[in-house]
Design an enzyme around this catalytic site. Sequence first.
Site, PDB file in Angstrom:
ATOM      1  N   ASP A 179      56.596  41.514  82.213  1.00  0.00           N
ATOM      2  CA  ASP A 179      56.163  40.233  80.687  1.00  0.00           C
ATOM      3  C   ASP A 179      55.511  39.146  81.148  1.00  0.00           C
ATOM      4  O   ASP A 179      53.929  38.973  81.200  1.00  0.00           O
ATOM      5  CB  ASP A 179      57.632  40.574  79.411  1.00  0.00           C
ATOM      6  N   GLU A 234      26.991  40.493  75.834  1.00  0.00           N
ATOM      7  CA  GLU A 234      27.258  41.106  78.094  1.00  0.00           C
ATOM      8  C   GLU A 234      28.882  41.001  78.435  1.00  0.00           C
ATOM      9  O   GLU A 234      29.577  41.625  79.524  1.00  0.00           O
ATOM     10  CB  GLU A 234      26.580  40.913  78.733  1.00  0.00           C
ATOM     11  N   GLU A 242      51.311  38.945  81.044  1.00  0.00           N
ATOM     12  CA  GLU A 242      50.229  38.060  79.891  1.00  0.00           C
ATOM     13  C   GLU A 242      49.915  36.670  81.051  1.00  0.00           C
ATOM     14  O   GLU A 242      48.825  36.281  79.731  1.00  0.00           O
ATOM     15  CB  GLU A 242      51.883  37.937  78.995  1.00  0.00           C
ATOM     16  N   GLY A 250      53.967  40.997  67.101  1.00  0.00           N
ATOM     17  CA  GLY A 250      54.016  41.319  66.571  1.00  0.00           C
ATOM     18  C   GLY A 250      53.292  41.923  65.200  1.00  0.00           C
ATOM     19  O   GLY A 250      53.581  43.146  64.105  1.00  0.00           O
ATOM     20  N   HIS A 258      63.072  40.067  74.851  1.00  0.00           N
ATOM     21  CA  HIS A 258      62.598  39.343  76.103  1.00  0.00           C
ATOM     22  C   HIS A 258      63.650  38.740  76.136  1.00  0.00           C
ATOM     23  O   HIS A 258      64.596  38.540  75.958  1.00  0.00           O
ATOM     24  CB  HIS A 258      61.411  37.948  75.161  1.00  0.00           C
ATOM     25  N   GLY A 299      58.572  34.188  63.500  1.00  0.00           N
ATOM     26  CA  GLY A 299      56.755  33.653  63.883  1.00  0.00           C
ATOM     27  C   GLY A 299      56.890  34.525  64.453  1.00  0.00           C
ATOM     28  O   GLY A 299      55.403  35.602  63.791  1.00  0.00           O
ATOM     29  N   GLN A 337      57.364  38.021  65.975  1.00  0.00           N
ATOM     30  CA  GLN A 337      57.930  39.524  66.943  1.00  0.00           C
ATOM     31  C   GLN A 337      58.654  39.689  65.185  1.00  0.00           C
ATOM     32  O   GLN A 337      58.314  40.323  64.687  1.00  0.00           O
ATOM     33  CB  GLN A 337      59.345  39.530  68.092  1.00  0.00           C
ATOM     34  N   SER A 397      26.114  55.086  82.047  1.00  0.00           N
ATOM     35  CA  SER A 397      24.092  55.058  82.353  1.00  0.00           C
ATOM     36  C   SER A 397      24.769  55.457  84.340  1.00  0.00           C
ATOM     37  O   SER A 397      25.378  55.107  85.203  1.00  0.00           O
ATOM     38  CB  SER A 397      23.556  54.469  81.991  1.00  0.00           C
ATOM     39  N   ALA A 432      62.125  28.609  73.720  1.00  0.00           N
ATOM     40  CA  ALA A 432      62.583  27.017  73.635  1.00  0.00           C
ATOM     41  C   ALA A 432      63.355  27.196  72.906  1.00  0.00           C
ATOM     42  O   ALA A 432      64.419  26.068  72.601  1.00  0.00           O
ATOM     43  CB  ALA A 432      61.624  26.349  74.141  1.00  0.00           C
TER      44      ALA A 432
END
Length: 348
Positions: free
Chosen positions: A208, A244, A212, A153, A124, A39, A41, A270, A101
């Site tokens: 981690d 911007e 995130e 990944g 992880h 999926g 990684q 600047s 999960a």
Amino acid sequence: MAKLNFGGVEEEVVTREEFPLEQARELLSTETIAVIGYGVQGPGQSLNMRDNGFNVIVGQRKGGKSWDKAVADGWVPGETLFELEEALSKGTIICYLLSDAAQIELWPTVKANLIAGKSLYFSHGFGITYKDQTGIIPPADIDVYLVAPKGSGTSLRRMFVEGKGLNSSFAVFQDATGKAREKCIAMGIGVGSGYLFETDFYREVTSDLTGERGTLMGAIQGIFAAQYEVLRSNGHTPSEAFNETVEELTQSLMPLVSENGMDWMYANCSTTAQRGALDWWKPFRDATKPVFEKLYNSVKSGEQASISITRNSQPDYRVKLEEELAELRESEMWQAGSTVRGLRPERN
């Protein structure tokens, strides 16, 4: 390990110069590396290791999109691509790269295949750190370690193809063979790390989850939305507000900050921009630091883990996720972003 100075703080790291790819390949030459999950990684790590000359197989449920993606990436059913149970049986290093999960759900099957001397590899620290909630408790006669690339990944693979490396943390949780640390570092070199810095499972997951939810995704989206909405409410067009807020940052400034640092960026804009940035960065720090402290404490207490496990395990999780993603995707700011990205000129 090499000693580097980080702003006055000395830290030991592992580089590819002192632990070359040839050494990593030799160390793992008798191992079969089974990447479980294709999926987030899985693709980047498995493809990088394959291209680096390691013996890699992929385990994935047959018939799904991830199986088809693995086939499209060159993994051959029955040779280098197998159903999960068969890959678990064949692998001597089990790379457990499913979502948090999904790791909980598959754990009984994984555990049944963890015979003495095998390695269990994570990217992880979640499953191990929150074992009281996940139930992921490895047997005592295997090695357990992690390598956590500091990026997606997709980025890991892209940088590898470009001849670059994405920095990674590494940690050993359990050393049953006496070789866990060197195998862990070899895996880090194999997946394409730039340099490796040492941590532990607890520090990896707390940093981690904070990152995130903070500057990597949660905070930056919140800041983008706040500035965009202020500009729009004061009469600026969607194009002007998006450029911007997001476009100039991501396309012009952040690459320069990445290459040279924020101090260089301040010195090379600047004088008006420089003065304003210097005057306002501390008020933004002071305004957001309490939010980051609240976030970190929520991570540290296990509250964020509990929320993730509970919500991500619900049968309607995907439906609710799509609703939340649609809110972002269909917002005016990111609709403007889609239009602006489409107007970027192609290089000839």
